[in-house]
Design a protein around this motif. Structure first.
Motif, PDB file in Angstrom:
ATOM      1  N   UNK A  65     -54.419-118.457  62.840  1.00  8.58           N
ATOM      2  CA  UNK A  65     -53.258-119.489  63.282  1.00  8.58           C
ATOM      3  C   UNK A  65     -52.191-118.778  63.870  1.00  8.58           C
ATOM      4  N   UNK A  66     -51.653-119.470  64.913  1.00  8.94           N
ATOM      5  CA  UNK A  66     -50.396-119.242  65.318  1.00  8.94           C
ATOM      6  C   UNK A  66     -49.353-120.232  65.143  1.00  8.94           C
ATOM      7  N   UNK A  67     -48.370-119.817  64.572  1.00  6.98           N
ATOM      8  CA  UNK A  67     -47.371-121.013  63.809  1.00  6.98           C
ATOM      9  C   UNK A  67     -48.132-121.775  63.163  1.00  6.98           C
ATOM     10  N   UNK A  68     -48.146-123.168  63.467  1.00  2.58           N
ATOM     11  CA  UNK A  68     -48.744-123.983  62.715  1.00  2.58           C
ATOM     12  C   UNK A  68     -50.132-124.492  63.111  1.00  2.58           C
ATOM     13  N   UNK A  69     -50.492-124.022  64.322  1.00  5.70           N
ATOM     14  CA  UNK A  69     -51.735-124.155  64.904  1.00  5.70           C
ATOM     15  C   UNK A  69     -52.976-123.179  64.477  1.00  5.70           C
ATOM     16  N   UNK A  70     -53.983-123.928  64.067  1.00  2.40           N
ATOM     17  CA  UNK A  70     -55.231-123.090  63.540  1.00  2.40           C
ATOM     18  C   UNK A  70     -56.166-123.341  64.885  1.00  2.40           C
ATOM     19  N   UNK A  71     -56.562-122.098  65.152  1.00  2.00           N
ATOM     20  CA  UNK A  71     -57.552-121.928  66.340  1.00  2.00           C
ATOM     21  C   UNK A  71     -58.868-121.578  65.945  1.00  2.00           C
ATOM     22  N   UNK A  72     -59.871-121.830  66.690  1.00  2.00           N
ATOM     23  CA  UNK A  72     -61.199-121.716  66.274  1.00  2.00           C
ATOM     24  C   UNK A  72     -61.954-120.622  67.634  1.00  2.00           C
ATOM     25  N   UNK A  73     -62.627-119.780  67.169  1.00  2.00           N
ATOM     26  CA  UNK A  73     -63.414-118.882  68.362  1.00  2.00           C
ATOM     27  C   UNK A  73     -64.749-118.849  67.722  1.00  2.00           C
ATOM     28  N   UNK A  74     -65.810-119.517  68.466  1.00  2.00           N
ATOM     29  CA  UNK A  74     -67.182-119.400  68.454  1.00  2.00           C
ATOM     30  C   UNK A  74     -67.606-118.194  68.930  1.00  2.00           C
TER      31      UNK A  74
END
Ligand code: FAD
Ligand code: PHB
Length: 390
Positions: A142-151
């Motif tokens: 998470x960066x701030x409110x954004x959730x990111x995904x890395x495959x």
């Protein structure tokens, strides 16, 4: 986002692995919880073994280390008012260690990742590995409110003792072998000329002390303190008074004291996680094992993990050969345990143990007597201190 190897933790282990893999055409993303300034503000290791320095050169980050690092051919052990030298070069057939701070080495690795266009994401909160027991693991953060995904194909946990990687492995799939010591090291960094050009490890009835350095004008000193002490309990004056008491007179009187520019307490602990792999998650460095700093093994053992994992991943991607990945945990642990043994031995030799019986204290003294009366015992110490082969 997709990458080949997702690395959790932007300390020396994660950055070194990322840099080495990049040079062999393997993509990585490094997720670091803290800011770069925060990571570089932590004062930790100072002594690098020869093989670590060689790995830094292979990663094309050895230039400043070779220019500014200081080669040390020996160190001292002080006890009973005297200091005796351990001649590393003579005892090991020419081997030495390099004094170069972890802060500087980490800075060099960050600079290299920037220069080579590496992806290092700082301020990555709530990093979590998922599906690590499948062939399609992924990471979220998470960066701030954004959730990111890395495959990714593999996840490597380089996130230190407090990291999330080890905790993501089901309890019944790993074993933690641990020893907690009832004391810590209070460390002070001070912009003063070091009292000795070579390190002095001191055993004293008031407790252990260490005189180390970072450069000809930057000293690093430590004293053993109860684990219940906090930094606020120790003014600079009290610290230097106590340090003086634990050193031979000739050292104490020669010491230039100054204001601390950093002061911290590191609790002493030994820990090993077995195995260092679960599915497609591999653990490396302090995420998998911790040693008390006495033998200067922590970062150096992390380097051997990275060496084995780096070669295993290169073999996987370039030759479809997975033997290195399959044997990673076993190979790494064989060296990890030797580092554990040496760190435990140095710690037992030089510290005051509040619960020791008079018998155990006498044995400790005898261990020191034996060490300095036997060339073979000294050679064993030196062989371990400069680093066993990878
Ligand atoms: P770390 O340096 O702990 O790096 C882990 C990184 O992961 C950190 O940047 C952290 O912020 C990040 N992280 C943690 N959790 C998360 C998360 N959930 N998500 C994302 N990122 C996360 N070793 C030696 O070899 N020689 C010495 O002389 C020596 N002296 C020492 C002196 C002291 C006082 C201490 C405390 C240690 C010393 N060590 C020494 C040990 C050495 O500092 C460590 O072994 C080394 O830092 C391990 O590197 P690492 O990259 O594996 O872990
Ligand atoms: C250090 O300089 O920080 C240092 C040196 C040797 C050790 C531990 C720490 O064994």
């Amino acid at each position: 986002m997709r990458t080949q190897v997702g690395i959790i933790g932007g300390g020396p282990s994660g950055l070194l692995l990322s840099q080495l893999l990049h040079l062999r055409g393997i993509e990585t993303v490094v997720l670091e919880k803290h800011s770069r300034e925060y990571v570089l503000g932590r004062i930790r290791a100072g002594v690098l073994e020869h093989s670590f320095a060689a790995l830094m050169r292979e990663a094309q980050v050895g230039e400043r280390m070779d220019r500014e690092g200081q080669i040390h051919e020996g160190f001292f052990i002080a006890h009973d008012g005297i200091k005796e030298r351990v001649d590393l070069r003579a005892l090991t057939g020419g081997k030495t260690v390099l004094v170069y701070g972890q802060t500087e080495l980490t800075r060099d690795l960050y600079d290299a990742r920037d220069r080579f266009g590496g992806v290092v994401i700082h301020g990555a909160e709530d990093v979590r590995p998922h599906a690590i027991d499948t062939s399609r693991p992924y990471l979220t953060y998470r960066v701030g409110a954004d959730v990111e995904r890395i495959d990714c194909d593999y996840v490597v946990g380089c996130d230190g003792f407090h990291g999330v990687s080890r905790q993501s492995i089901p309890n019944d799939k790993i074993r933690l072998l641990e020893r907690v010591y009832p004391f810590g090291w209070l460390g002070v960094l001070s912009r003063t000329k070091p009292v000795s050009p070579e390190l002095i490890y001191a055993a004293h009835e008031r407790g252990f002390a260490l005189c180390s350095l970072r450069s000809p004008s930057l000293s690093r000193y430590y004293i053993q303190v109860p684990v219940t002490d906090s930094v606020d309990d120790w003014s600079d004056e009290q610290f230097f008074d106590e340090l003086h008491r634990r050193l031979p007179d000739e050292v104490a009187t020669a010491m230039i004291t100054g204001t601390s520019i950093e002061k911290s307490i590191a609790p002493l602990r030994s820990l090993v996680v077995e195995p260092m792999r679960f599915g497609n998650l591999f653990l490396a460095g302090d995420a998998a094992h911790i040693v008390p700093p006495t033998g200067a093994r922590g970062l150096n053992t992390a380097a051997s993990d990275i060496y084995y994992l780096y070669h295993a991943l290169v073999d996987h991607y370039s030759k479809r050969d997975d033997r290195g990945l399959e044997s990673y945990s076993e190979r790494a642990l064989a060296r990890v345990w030797k580092g554990q043994r040496f760190s435990w031995w140095m710690t037992m030799l030089l510290h005051q143990f509040p619960d020791n019986s008079p018998y155990e204290n006498r044995l400790q003294k005898t261990e020191l007597d034996y060490l300095f009366s036997s060339e073979k015992a000294l050679a064993s110490l030196a062989e371990n201190y400069v680093g066993l082969p990878f």
